[in-house]
Design a protein around this motif. Structure first.
Motif: not given
Length: 355
Positions: A1-9, A197-206
């Motif tokens: 599942m994709n996680q947005l990168v939170q950059i600490d500015i 696509v794999r990074d983003t949605i592969a972890g969702l239930p079938s």
């Protein structure tokens, strides 16, 4: 599942923003994640109110931007050291899906873009950010918009979204403008390797076609006819309808004109970015929106995550019926959240150069 990168500015810069044509809050959510305070969003669509306000600490103003008075949003821009007017005017005049019968005068005098420019001139915010379709750069309305930014330093480019951590082969026009100066006023690529696509949605239930995940009403896939179910089962990731047995091919595919549309009825590939998410992204026959391995089109939640919305982003109140056409329109028209985040980081870095 994709996680947005939170950059600490590391900055004490405070920027207040108003998001014109805010929709469900894709640009707003990204700006907030990137460190900008969005005080309000403006949009004509009442369906956008719930997701915008539920997921963002900002006020939704239901108004036609072409009728919006500068005085209505000026107070929201004066809450911090610097002000930002941002937005993405709807791009229907330049859509590639319905060119027949188009009014050419409407293209050259695009009212919503001109309304945006008029508000900039009246409000004179410190910063301006605009995101739109690449085709806009080829039309007089964009050149007129840039020329109207008197007193501003401007930068614009057509950017490849995959270079910024967005899992789509999507290109967008981004314009940044500043009354402070030009140093650092641009987007720098943040990813040397594409998010897939794999990074983003592969972890969702079938789930199956027509099925909804019991724990997430937005993880809902449209149903398929028996014929289209056979077609998707005959499809391979990255392939086209030309790979199907002849009996599965549509009559239009066998015409000379149909041969030019290889990307419809296609599956996504796991280890590449997905296609540009459109308002019809929930339909297998509307593009390369087939799931890489399950026999269905991508779900509404998967489409939203490919638009880099967080997996828990709320689009409707609990218990509200999910309608594919409405949700597809809201998700497909959104600015990818990650692009808003990158824009925020670029603007904060720019402002820091003048502190």
């Amino acid at each position: 599942m994709n996680q947005l990168v939170q950059i600490d500015i590391q900055t004490d810069v405070k920027i207040s923003a108003v998001d014109l044509f805010c929709g469900v809050g894709g640009l707003t959510h990204g700006l907030v994640r990137g460190g900008i305070q969005v005080a309000a969003g403006v949009d004509l669509d009442p369906n956008s109110r719930f997701p915008f306000e539920e997921n963002n600490a900002a006020q939704f103003i239901e108004r036609d931007v072409s009728l919006l008075q500068a005085s209505e949003i000026r107070p929201y821009l004066s809450q911090s050291d610097f002000s930002l007017l941002a937005g993405c005017a709807p791009c229907q005049p330049f859509s590639t899906y319905s060119r027949s019968g188009r009014n050419s005068q409407y293209e050259t005098q695009w009212p919503l873009a001109l309304a945006f420019g008029s508000l900039v001139n009246k409000l004179k915010p410190d910063l301006v950010a605009m995101e739109n379709v690449p085709q806009l750069a080829d039309h007089n309305v964009f050149q007129d918009f840039v020329k109207s930014l008197k007193g501003y330093h401007t930068w614009w480019a057509v950017v490849d979204c995959s270079l910024y951590g967005i899992p789509q082969t999507r290109k967008r026009l981004v314009l940044l403008a500043s009354r402070l100066g030009s140093v650092g006023l641009k987007l720098e690529p943040t990813h040397s390797k594409a998010v897939t696509v794999r990074d983003t949605i592969a972890g969702l239930p079938s789930i199956r076609a027509g099925e909804k995940d019991s724990s997430d009403a937005m993880h809902y896939a449209s149903s398929l006819s028996e014929l289209n179910l056979r077609r998707i089962e005959a499809s391979t990731p990255g392939g086209t309808w030309r790979d199907w047995p002849e009996e599965l091919q549509a009559a239009c595919h066998k015409k000379a004109t149909g041969a030019t549309y290889p990307s419809v009825y296609g599956r996504m590939e796991w280890d590449k970015p997905g296609p540009t998410i459109t308002t019809q992204c929930f339909g297998f026959g509307n593009g390369r929106f087939g799931h890489p391995e399950q026999s269905r089109a991508i779900s509404l939640r998967e489409a939203a995550m490919l638009q880099t919305f967080p997996a828990n982003y709320k689009f409707v109140p609990s218990g509200t019926p999910i309608r594919f056409n409405k949700m597809g329109r809201l998700i497909g028209n959104a600015v990818p959240v990650r692009l808003g985040e990158v824009i925020a980081q670029a603007l904060i870095s720019h402002v820091n150069n003048y502190r």
